[in-house]
Motif scaffolding. Sequence first.
Motif, PDB file in Angstrom:
ATOM      1  N   ARG A  37      94.233 182.113 -22.258  1.00  0.00           N
ATOM      2  CA  ARG A  37      94.402 183.124 -23.082  1.00  0.00           C
ATOM      3  C   ARG A  37      94.044 184.229 -22.931  1.00  0.00           C
ATOM      4  N   VAL A  39      95.130 188.651 -22.830  1.00  0.00           N
ATOM      5  CA  VAL A  39      95.922 189.418 -24.741  1.00  0.00           C
ATOM      6  C   VAL A  39      96.701 190.909 -22.867  1.00  0.00           C
ATOM      7  N   THR A  49     104.190 190.634 -21.107  1.00  0.00           N
ATOM      8  CA  THR A  49     103.644 189.273 -22.024  1.00  0.00           C
ATOM      9  C   THR A  49     104.497 188.165 -22.046  1.00  0.00           C
ATOM     10  N   HIS A  59      98.349 180.951 -24.867  1.00  0.00           N
ATOM     11  CA  HIS A  59      98.658 182.230 -25.943  1.00  0.00           C
ATOM     12  C   HIS A  59      98.982 183.439 -25.269  1.00  0.00           C
ATOM     13  N   THR A  61      98.444 187.486 -26.888  1.00  0.00           N
ATOM     14  CA  THR A  61      98.765 189.080 -27.580  1.00  0.00           C
ATOM     15  C   THR A  61      99.289 190.137 -26.292  1.00  0.00           C
ATOM     16  N   VAL A  63      99.527 193.987 -26.659  1.00  0.00           N
ATOM     17  CA  VAL A  63      98.666 195.420 -28.066  1.00  0.00           C
ATOM     18  C   VAL A  63      98.978 196.305 -27.491  1.00  0.00           C
ATOM     19  N   SER A  74     108.051 192.399 -30.217  1.00  0.00           N
ATOM     20  CA  SER A  74     108.157 191.257 -31.282  1.00  0.00           C
ATOM     21  C   SER A  74     109.871 190.614 -31.240  1.00  0.00           C
ATOM     22  N   ALA A  84     102.056 186.458 -29.423  1.00  0.00           N
ATOM     23  CA  ALA A  84     102.625 187.576 -30.648  1.00  0.00           C
ATOM     24  C   ALA A  84     101.662 189.151 -30.241  1.00  0.00           C
ATOM     25  N   PHE A  85     102.531 189.750 -31.145  1.00  0.00           N
ATOM     26  CA  PHE A  85     102.319 191.097 -30.635  1.00  0.00           C
ATOM     27  C   PHE A  85     101.503 191.749 -31.798  1.00  0.00           C
ATOM     28  N   LYS A  86     100.415 192.978 -31.844  1.00  0.00           N
ATOM     29  CA  LYS A  86      99.507 193.629 -32.708  1.00  0.00           C
ATOM     30  C   LYS A  86      99.735 195.169 -32.033  1.00  0.00           C
ATOM     31  N   LEU A  95      91.322 193.089 -31.954  1.00  0.00           N
ATOM     32  CA  LEU A  95      91.076 191.270 -31.434  1.00  0.00           C
ATOM     33  C   LEU A  95      89.921 190.439 -31.751  1.00  0.00           C
TER      34      LEU A  95
END
Length: 266
Positions: A37, A39, A49, A59, A61, A63, A74, A84-86, A95
């Motif tokens: 996982r 980030v 990413t 996975h 993510t 950021v 995205s 995933a992106f945030k 997170l």
Amino acid sequence: MSIDFHSEAVKDTYANRDAHADWTQAIEGLLQPTGKRVVDVGCGGGIYTLAWANLGAAHVTGVDFSEVMIDTASKQAQDRADLAFKVGASDATGLPTASADVVFQRALIHHLREYMDTFREAARLLAPGGMLLVQDRTVDDVSLPGSPRHIRGYFFECFPRLSAFESGRRPADARVRVALDEAGFVNTESRTWWEIRKTYDDFESLASDLRARTGRSILHELSDDELEQLIAFIHERLPAGERIVEQDRWTLWSATKPAASGSQQG
């Protein structure tokens, strides 16, 4: 004028490029990404990413504090379930605690005044035994002379004032190590390597990339006229009619969250 990462004008400047195999080799020399996982903090347009996902991470993510960058990233994801992106800050990602096995920060810390809160946030995100990877260029990395492979070196030869600008923002190994130690990390190591940034079929392709200031925040310190002077300066120094393989030297710090740590969960 310094780069504005929130401007629509730069939304594609950190996208539309693939991570090179040099980077993959450096990462796989440190850990096996499969099933991890990850980030990616300060993900920009999502180049790395996506690279982590392609290496087999369970996975990833991304950021970034810029909504514009996250919008671009995205689109790179193409609805992949493993990405995933945030929007979030490097010191407050939003997170969950202990939700990552790897936290990756590429070309991030040279934009920060201090590293402590960002490293503490990484420690919070990591599960015990997880690894933080910090990839950036030190003063020594960027001050290497210009050459057909190290295009960046020509920036400072043409405009010496840029050297002072870089020296003021680039991380020093000792400072990074102290901040990692104070954030609770152990087993800190650092290494340098050359990563191929991009290959250009001809000089005009490079010139176009430079004019767009693609992925080079330092070029936003130059006016359009100065940028044209730089392009002419570089043109005079590169062999005519040859492909250009541009490389940058990077420093990569790796550090581990202690397996029995409870102090980083706050």
